[in-house]
Design a protein around this motif. Structure first.
Motif, PDB file in Angstrom:
ATOM      1  N   ASN A  86      92.712  45.336   5.909  1.00 34.04           N
ATOM      2  CA  ASN A  86      93.369  44.644   6.949  1.00 34.04           C
ATOM      3  C   ASN A  86      93.724  43.232   6.355  1.00 34.04           C
ATOM      4  N   ASP A  87      93.059  42.501   5.432  1.00 32.68           N
ATOM      5  CA  ASP A  87      93.430  41.220   4.760  1.00 32.68           C
ATOM      6  C   ASP A  87      95.021  41.661   4.085  1.00 32.68           C
ATOM      7  N   ARG A  88      94.797  42.764   3.299  1.00 33.44           N
ATOM      8  CA  ARG A  88      96.081  43.021   2.506  1.00 33.44           C
ATOM      9  C   ARG A  88      97.285  43.289   3.609  1.00 33.44           C
ATOM     10  N   GLU A  89      96.926  44.035   4.580  1.00 31.67           N
ATOM     11  CA  GLU A  89      98.114  44.181   5.499  1.00 31.67           C
ATOM     12  C   GLU A  89      98.587  42.853   6.202  1.00 31.67           C
ATOM     13  N   ILE A  90      97.664  42.116   6.527  1.00 32.89           N
ATOM     14  CA  ILE A  90      98.050  40.865   7.102  1.00 32.89           C
ATOM     15  C   ILE A  90      98.883  40.090   5.934  1.00 32.89           C
ATOM     16  N   GLY A  91      98.500  39.962   4.616  1.00 32.35           N
ATOM     17  CA  GLY A  91      99.173  39.316   3.813  1.00 32.35           C
ATOM     18  C   GLY A  91     100.728  40.191   3.265  1.00 32.35           C
ATOM     19  N   ASN A  92     100.922  41.271   3.557  1.00 30.94           N
ATOM     20  CA  ASN A  92     102.032  42.013   3.407  1.00 30.94           C
ATOM     21  C   ASN A  92     102.921  41.702   4.472  1.00 30.94           C
ATOM     22  N   ILE A  93     102.347  41.145   5.563  1.00 33.09           N
ATOM     23  CA  ILE A  93     103.210  40.812   6.671  1.00 33.09           C
ATOM     24  C   ILE A  93     103.843  39.423   6.675  1.00 33.09           C
ATOM     25  N   THR A  94     102.730  38.707   6.377  1.00 31.85           N
ATOM     26  CA  THR A  94     103.007  37.110   6.460  1.00 31.85           C
ATOM     27  C   THR A  94     103.751  36.449   5.272  1.00 31.85           C
ATOM     28  N   GLU A  95     103.278  37.037   3.973  1.00 29.56           N
ATOM     29  CA  GLU A  95     103.971  36.404   2.809  1.00 29.56           C
ATOM     30  C   GLU A  95     105.328  36.442   2.826  1.00 29.56           C
ATOM     31  N   PRO A  96     106.120  37.298   3.136  1.00 29.00           N
ATOM     32  CA  PRO A  96     107.345  37.280   3.124  1.00 29.00           C
ATOM     33  C   PRO A  96     108.003  36.225   4.465  1.00 29.00           C
ATOM     34  N   TRP A  97     107.259  36.250   5.445  1.00 35.55           N
ATOM     35  CA  TRP A  97     107.518  35.164   6.645  1.00 35.55           C
ATOM     36  C   TRP A  97     107.342  33.645   5.705  1.00 35.55           C
ATOM     37  N   MET A  98     106.319  33.471   5.479  1.00 33.25           N
ATOM     38  CA  MET A  98     106.049  32.290   4.606  1.00 33.25           C
ATOM     39  C   MET A  98     107.004  31.887   3.627  1.00 33.25           C
ATOM     40  N   THR A  99     107.545  32.992   2.875  1.00 36.86           N
ATOM     41  CA  THR A  99     108.377  32.514   1.989  1.00 36.86           C
ATOM     42  C   THR A  99     109.856  32.167   2.535  1.00 36.86           C
ATOM     43  N   GLN A 100     110.377  32.852   3.624  1.00 36.78           N
ATOM     44  CA  GLN A 100     111.268  32.397   4.519  1.00 36.78           C
ATOM     45  C   GLN A 100     111.164  31.012   5.084  1.00 36.78           C
ATOM     46  N   LEU A 101     109.997  30.855   5.401  1.00 27.82           N
ATOM     47  CA  LEU A 101     109.697  29.406   6.238  1.00 27.82           C
ATOM     48  C   LEU A 101     109.709  28.319   5.050  1.00 27.82           C
ATOM     49  N   SER A 102     109.238  28.634   3.997  1.00 25.54           N
ATOM     50  CA  SER A 102     109.316  27.527   2.849  1.00 25.54           C
ATOM     51  C   SER A 102     110.834  27.303   2.467  1.00 25.54           C
ATOM     52  N   LYS A 103     111.796  28.121   2.755  1.00 24.03           N
ATOM     53  CA  LYS A 103     113.114  28.004   2.241  1.00 24.03           C
ATOM     54  C   LYS A 103     113.704  27.093   3.151  1.00 24.03           C
ATOM     55  N   VAL A 104     113.242  26.985   4.718  1.00 29.06           N
ATOM     56  CA  VAL A 104     114.178  26.365   5.552  1.00 29.06           C
ATOM     57  C   VAL A 104     113.087  24.919   5.906  1.00 29.06           C
ATOM     58  N   MET A 105     111.951  24.823   5.344  1.00 28.94           N
ATOM     59  CA  MET A 105     111.399  23.590   5.547  1.00 28.94           C
ATOM     60  C   MET A 105     111.605  22.842   4.455  1.00 28.94           C
ATOM     61  N   PRO A 106     111.839  21.489   4.718  1.00 27.94           N
ATOM     62  CA  PRO A 106     112.020  20.379   3.478  1.00 27.94           C
ATOM     63  C   PRO A 106     110.684  20.221   2.792  1.00 27.94           C
ATOM     64  N   ALA A 107     111.088  20.200   1.293  1.00 29.17           N
ATOM     65  CA  ALA A 107     109.847  19.700   0.568  1.00 29.17           C
ATOM     66  C   ALA A 107     109.559  18.412   1.047  1.00 29.17           C
ATOM     67  N   PRO A 108     108.039  18.317   0.742  1.00 30.03           N
ATOM     68  CA  PRO A 108     107.517  16.902   0.847  1.00 30.03           C
ATOM     69  C   PRO A 108     107.860  15.897  -0.138  1.00 30.03           C
ATOM     70  N   ARG A 109     108.243  14.774   0.246  1.00 23.70           N
ATOM     71  CA  ARG A 109     108.555  13.769  -0.857  1.00 23.70           C
ATOM     72  C   ARG A 109     107.359  13.111  -1.528  1.00 23.70           C
ATOM     73  N   ALA A 110     107.437  12.622  -2.638  1.00 25.82           N
ATOM     74  CA  ALA A 110     106.318  12.000  -3.289  1.00 25.82           C
ATOM     75  C   ALA A 110     106.417  10.587  -2.673  1.00 25.82           C
ATOM     76  N   HIS A 111     105.313  10.091  -2.391  1.00 20.88           N
ATOM     77  CA  HIS A 111     104.838   8.609  -2.077  1.00 20.88           C
ATOM     78  C   HIS A 111     104.833   7.729  -3.462  1.00 20.88           C
ATOM     79  N   ARG A 112     105.754   6.494  -3.115  1.00 12.48           N
ATOM     80  CA  ARG A 112     105.800   5.505  -4.364  1.00 12.48           C
ATOM     81  C   ARG A 112     105.171   4.637  -4.162  1.00 12.48           C
TER      82      ARG A 112
END
Length: 98
Positions: free
Chosen positions: A72-98
């Motif tokens: 079940n864990d593998r199946e959940i990962g197979n479903i969510t990993e592509p979605w998380m990859t897409q999400l990371s492409k549209v979310m801005p990267a966090p900026r480093a604090h100075r």
């Protein structure tokens, strides 16, 4: 914790992970998150070393349940990993604090 308690816990976790697969397949991320939290809470007994070793038929049942949980864990990962990859492409990267 008795051997029956151990098997009951793993049965409950297996059921929760089955429900998590269904939630992931239907893209119900809120339900998936809630089930994940419930699963973690249920499994917390395994973290404190309170789970006795099993032998014989109960041990084999526990192994079967663990295999189901891992599948079940593998199946959940197979479903969510592509979605998380897409999400990371549209979310801005966090900026480093100075």
């Amino acid at each position: 914790m008795t051997p029956n308690d151990v098997l009951s816990m793993y049965e409950q976790i297996a059921g929760l992970t089955n429900n998590m697969v269904a939630a992931a397949r239907s893209s119900d991320w809120d339900r998936l998150s809630a089930l994940e939290n419930e699963c973690a809470s249920t499994a917390s007994a395994t973290l404190v070393g309170a789970v006795p070793a099993l032998s014989g038929a109960p041990r084999m049942r526990k192994i079967d349940l663990l295999k189901q949980i891992l599948a079940n864990d593998r199946e959940i990962g197979n479903i969510t990993e592509p979605w998380m990859t897409q999400l990371s492409k549209v979310m801005p990267a966090p900026r480093a604090h100075r």
